[in-house]
Design a protein around this motif. Structure first.
Motif: not given
Ligand SMILES: Nc1ncnc2c1ncn2[C@@H]1O[C@H](COP(=O)(O)OP(=O)(O)OP(=O)(O)O)[C@@H](O)[C@H]1O
Lengths: 334, 229
Positions: A158-160, A199-218, A247-250
């Motif tokens: 849905l994003d990156d 990330p909590q994304v319904p169905g078979l869609d993906f999202s990576f933008s939240g991960l990017k933000t949490s890495i930045l904050h970390f 693991t998100i992908l798999m």
């Protein structure tokens, strides 16, 4: 009778050409563009300029390596999209004038469909229906493949894209672009001991933008306490990020297999070079009884062999385009 | 010796103009109204002009492109198209200065002027331009220039301005001495210079030819958001 297809790919920063004869790859040539490393990403105008200088030498090299003369080519297949408009225009314009000059048909190819088709380069041929996880710098999707040209996405980002997640993480860590390969190498010396949220994304869609933000904050949090945090923990950070992305992908791929009941499963695209993804993919295959397919590395990153392969199957169907065809920067495969 | 058969591709501006000529004689011409997508029509136009001329592509002696300056994207469409034909049929490639071709056409329409200033539209108040004297000797190098009312100070008048950037320049020159000659880029205007280049055998390298961009690509380097390791 033998069928020879010339494939031309110019959707992003690599100019590529390949010859496929009767479904077999005879040559697969590529001219990359080092310029973009300096800027941490692809500069569209610089990419377009480089394509114009690379296209003739690359096509010539593909012909020579295959030992094929231009007049022997039966059709010209080109990437119509998706990709960068300025880049696509160079390949499309060149392909058209070649086709006009040689009086051969033109075949348009969707870059994402071609990524999947890279699984048809070498035996064993998959049985249909098949699932394919396509993961690259620009795209992330799970595709149900019912035939060589018959496919539909079941889910996508849905994003990156996953490759973007690697590259953007690399930018935060000061790793040169494209960062995926180096993160992969560093991760092999590290432990995935830092947890990043899924990330909590319904169905078979993906999202990576939240991960990017949490890495930045970390990273901000830890470097505030210890300015050398990144330097001291680079392999572990890389292993942790890579583990999360894979693991998100798999998880979604396993979900797709469970939902469809399909057990022929493939991966494709530049990120399928990733060693952790390959390992987890093979493991899931054994655990779940899948027959797994991974294309050769040279057919995973952007290449023209996959364009010529998809072109070959379209040729057999007589699926040609007229000369008023123009590139499509956005083009879903269905 | 027989005059050369030339395919002429003019794609520097929003007009896609394709012609074929035997020596000075134009045998076929197709020109798009502005706003048409060059990529959608260029090979169709090539097919059409070859048919008008009654020749096959294989009979061409050379392919001619308008070298620029102009729109990067449309110049590249012309150049990539030209390269495809040159590569497929082993034909030489000629490149013609776009502004000079306009200056020559302008002088033919307004022969009494003391200077000729073709202008190709760039962004905002900028144009790609060069200045030529009454004998079409070059006074200014090709450059990107922001239009100013005083730009022709010291230039003998009357000055003729023309090309896709001239209309937006005209209001600056209300004091007189500057004439606007309505003129669009056309494959026709490439012929004279193309024949010169042909006779000089001034061929371009088919692999490495690039149009005249004038400027490096616009690049902004992003700053890293945390201090790198
Ligand atoms: N070993 C690896 N581990 C993780 N990522 C990798 C690895 N090798 C390559 N990549 C990533 O793969 C991407 C490049 O893949 P590819 O050439 O298929 O994509 P692209 O040209 O960016 O996109 P697209 O194919 O969608 O047009 C980059 O994001 C790169 O970081």
């Amino acid at each position: 009778m033998s069928v020879i297809i010339l494939g031309i790919e110019s959707s992003c920063d690599d100019t590529a050409a390949a010859i496929v004869q009767d479904g077999k790859v005879r040559s697969n040539c590529i001219a990359g563009q080092e310029v973009h490393r300096l800027y941490g990403g692809v500069v569209p105008e610089a990419a377009s300029r480089a394509h114009l200088s690379h296209i003739v030498p690359v096509v010539q090299q593909a012909m020579e390596q295959a030992g094929v003369a231009l007049h022997q080519v039966d059709a010209i297949a080109f990437t119509r999209g998706p990709g960068l408009m300025g880049s696509l225009l160079v390949g499309v314009s060149f392909a058209k004038s070649l086709a006009l000059s040689l009086q051969r048909p033109l075949i348009e190819v969707n870059h994402l469909l071609a990524h999947v088709a890279s699984n048809f380069a070498d035996p064993p041929m998959p049985n249909f229906p098949m699932l394919c996880l396509t993961v690259s710098g620009g795209h992330t999707q799970i595709v149900q493949v019912d035939d060589y040209l018959d496919m539909r996405p079941l889910g996508q980002t849905l994003d990156d894209a996953a490759g973007e997640a690697f590259d953007k993480t690399g930018k935060l860590l000061g790793i040169e672009y494209p960062s995926g390969p180096l993160i992969d190498r560093l991760a092999q010396q590290g432990q995935a001991r830092f947890a990043f949220p899924e990330p909590q994304v319904p169905g078979l869609d993906f999202s990576f933008s939240g991960l990017k933000t949490s890495i930045l904050h970390f990273l901000q949090k830890h470097t505030a306490a210890n300015p050398d945090f990144v330097k001291q923990n680079l392999p572990d950070i890389c292993a942790s990020v890579q583990h999360r992305i894979v693991t998100i992908l798999m998880r979604k791929l396993e979900m797709a297999a469970a939902q469809t009941g399909i057990r022929e499963v493939a991966i494709a695209g530049g990120v399928s070079a990733n060693s952790e993804l390959r390992r987890q993919f093979q493991q899931a295959g054994q655990r779940l009884g899948w027959k797994v397919y991974i294309p050769r590395l040279e057919y995973c990153t952007d290449n023209a062999a996959m364009i010529a392969l998809a072109g070959y199957f379209k040729y057999l169907r007589g699926d040609f385009v007229a000369h008023d065809v123009t590139p499509m920067a956005r083009w879903s495969m269905v | 010796m027989r005059e050369p058969l030339l395919l002429l591709l003019e794609t520097a501006t929003e007009v896609c103009s394709i012609g074929v000529a035997r020596g000075r004689e134009l045998l076929g011409l197709q020109e798009s109204p502005p706003g048409q997508d060059h990529a959608a029509i260029i090979t169709l136009y090539i097919e059409a002009v070859m048919e008008q001329a009654g020749h096959a592509l294989a009979e061409l002696d050379a392919i001619v492109v308008s070298d620029g300056p102009g729109s990067y994207t449309s110049l590249r469409i012309g150049a990539a198209t030209a390269k495809g034909i040159c590569f497929a049929l082993q034909k030489p490639l000629l490149a013609v200065d776009t502004l000079q071709s306009l200056a020559e056409a302008c002088k033919a329409l307004a022969p009494g002027c003391r200077a000729y200033c073709p202008m190709i539209d760039a962004r905002r108040m900028e144009v790609y331009t060069a200045l030529f004297d009454e004998a079409l000797r070059r006074l200014w190098d090709t450059q990107a220039m922001v239009l100013r009312a005083e730009m022709f100070q010291g230039v003998p008048n009357p000055v003729a301005i023309c090309g896709s950037g001239a209309a937006k320049a005209l209001p600056l020159f209300a004091q007189g001495g500057v004439h606007h000659i309505s003129l669009k880029c056309s494959a026709t205007y490439l012929i004279a210079q193309a024949l010169n280049a042909w006779h000089r055998q001034d061929f371009q390298d088919i692999a490495y030819y690039v149009p005249m961009y004038l400027k490096p690509p616009n690049i902004t380097i992003p700053k890293p958001r945390i201090s790198p390791a």
